[in-house]
Write an enzyme that holds these catalytic residues in place. Structure first.
Site, PDB file in Angstrom:
ATOM      1  N   PRO A  89       0.818  -1.220   0.000  1.00 31.99           N
ATOM      2  CA  PRO A  89       0.000   0.000   0.000  1.00 31.99           C
ATOM      3  C   PRO A  89       0.852   1.270   0.000  1.00 31.99           C
ATOM      4  O   PRO A  89       0.390   2.350  -0.326  1.00 31.99           O
ATOM      5  CB  PRO A  89      -0.811  -0.094   1.293  1.00 31.99           C
ATOM      6  CG  PRO A  89      -0.758  -1.529   1.683  1.00 31.99           C
ATOM      7  CD  PRO A  89       0.548  -2.045   1.192  1.00 31.99           C
ATOM      8  N   GLU A 116       2.485  -8.105   8.807  1.00 37.00           N
ATOM      9  CA  GLU A 116       2.574  -6.643   8.840  1.00 37.00           C
ATOM     10  C   GLU A 116       3.469  -6.112   7.736  1.00 37.00           C
ATOM     11  O   GLU A 116       3.473  -4.934   7.429  1.00 37.00           O
ATOM     12  CB  GLU A 116       3.122  -6.189  10.207  1.00 37.00           C
ATOM     13  CG  GLU A 116       2.140  -6.330  11.351  1.00 37.00           C
ATOM     14  CD  GLU A 116       0.815  -5.659  11.064  1.00 37.00           C
ATOM     15  OE1 GLU A 116      -0.200  -6.375  11.030  1.00 37.00           O
ATOM     16  OE2 GLU A 116       0.806  -4.429  10.848  1.00 37.00           O
ATOM     17  N   ARG A 154      -1.544  -9.757 -20.831  1.00 41.66           N
ATOM     18  CA  ARG A 154      -2.489  -9.521 -21.934  1.00 41.66           C
ATOM     19  C   ARG A 154      -1.927  -8.531 -22.959  1.00 41.66           C
ATOM     20  O   ARG A 154      -2.434  -8.448 -24.063  1.00 41.66           O
ATOM     21  CB  ARG A 154      -3.840  -9.067 -21.426  1.00 41.66           C
ATOM     22  CG  ARG A 154      -3.869  -7.764 -20.688  1.00 41.66           C
ATOM     23  CD  ARG A 154      -5.191  -7.568 -19.965  1.00 41.66           C
ATOM     24  NE  ARG A 154      -6.328  -7.653 -20.842  1.00 41.66           N
ATOM     25  CZ  ARG A 154      -6.767  -6.656 -21.618  1.00 41.66           C
ATOM     26  NH1 ARG A 154      -6.113  -5.508 -21.640  1.00 41.66           N
ATOM     27  NH2 ARG A 154      -7.839  -6.806 -22.383  1.00 41.66           N
ATOM     28  N   ASP A 169      -9.287  -0.797 -24.969  1.00 34.18           N
ATOM     29  CA  ASP A 169      -9.538  -0.901 -23.529  1.00 34.18           C
ATOM     30  C   ASP A 169      -9.527   0.466 -22.856  1.00 34.18           C
ATOM     31  O   ASP A 169      -8.957   1.425 -23.361  1.00 34.18           O
ATOM     32  CB  ASP A 169      -8.439  -1.755 -22.880  1.00 34.18           C
ATOM     33  CG  ASP A 169      -8.658  -3.237 -23.108  1.00 34.18           C
ATOM     34  OD1 ASP A 169      -9.723  -3.588 -23.629  1.00 34.18           O
ATOM     35  OD2 ASP A 169      -7.762  -4.017 -22.783  1.00 34.18           O
TER      36      ASP A 169
END
Ligand SMILES: Nc1nonc1C(=O)NC1CCNCC1
Length: 248
Positions: A89, A116, A154, A169
């Site tokens: 994160p 953690e 992809r 896309d």
């Protein structure tokens, strides 16, 4: 493209890459995916890969040495240079532009944390960059790794057939617009009819409508992605017309 994933759950990565476009790309040799488990490189009877954090607090921290030995083994498995990317994160948000950059590499190594997190000294010594797949907290980096594997694979030449083309896309193209709406059978339904232009056979008009819908949808839903000052004259005209019709 070769991708090595350092994870306590290699089976997860293998399963997530066995299906659909990614699975087919792997069968075609467009993706060479390998999982590496730090527990296989941990010493002692319990093969510890984590321990309590200094300073106290909840959870556990992944230890330096098992990761260090595991990464060394992964690097030694192929001579191609590879960035070490830690899913976290605290990383830079993943974007399609980043996916395109990664897709052009011959190889990358993805590091999946659990608990953690990972001892900061390992990150400082071995990690090239940190990438986040979103502002939320997962139980492990494996889902982030699976996202990168899918998005990068992809884009490999030959991974998609024409019907699956990545060209239209969302986020593709210089402006990175959202994709337009899509319709299929039936043409007439209690929930609405397919826009006439899509059934007109007029390919120029269809392309125009789709571009206008992408511009409008991006402006309405993700104005942060739209730099109106960088729009071409034609795109600006399309967007202005769509705004007027939308009553804005
Ligand atoms: N968001 C994320 N984008 O990539 N990884 C993310 C993530 O939540 N990782 C977990 C953070 C807590 N420790 C286990 C891994």
């Amino acid at each position: 493209m070769r991708i090595d994933v350092i994870t306590l759950f290699p089976e997860f990565m293998a399963q997530s890459a066995a299906l659909g476009v990614v699975g087919r790309a792997a069968e075609r040799g467009l993706l060479d995916l390998h999982g590496w488990n730090p527990r296989d490189y941990a010493e002692g009877n319990y093969r510890r890969v984590d321990d309590r954090p200094f300073g106290g607090g909840p959870g556990m921290v992944m230890l330096i040495e098992p990761l260090r030995a595991c990464l060394a083994a992964a690097k030694a498995a192929d001579p191609a240079p590879a960035p070490v990317i830690y899913l976290s994160p605290q990383g830079k948000p993943l974007t399609q532009a980043k996916v395109r950059e990664l897709a052009a590499l011959p190889r990358m190594i993805l590091l999946c944390g659990r608990y953690e997190g990972v001892d900061e000294r390992f990150l400082a010594a071995e990690v090239t960059e940190e990438i986040s797949i979103g502002d939320y907290v997962l139980s492990g980096g494996e889902l982030g790794a699976a996202v990168i594997v899918d998005a990068v694979t992809r884009l490999q030449e030959g991974a998609l057939n024409d019907a699956e083309s990545a060209a239209q896309d969302s986020f593709e193209g210089p402006q990175g617009l959202l994709d337009c709406p899509h319709f299929s059978q039936p043409a007439h339904h209690e929930w609405g009819d397919v826009p006439d232009v899509l059934r007109s056979g007029n390919h120029a008009a269809i392309a125009n409508w789709r571009r206008q819908q992408s511009l409008l949808r991006t402006w309405l839903r993700r104005p942060d992605l739209l730099d109106e000052s960088a729009l071409s004259k034609a795109d600006r005209k399309l967007l202005d017309q769509a705004k007027a019709e939308h009553g804005s």
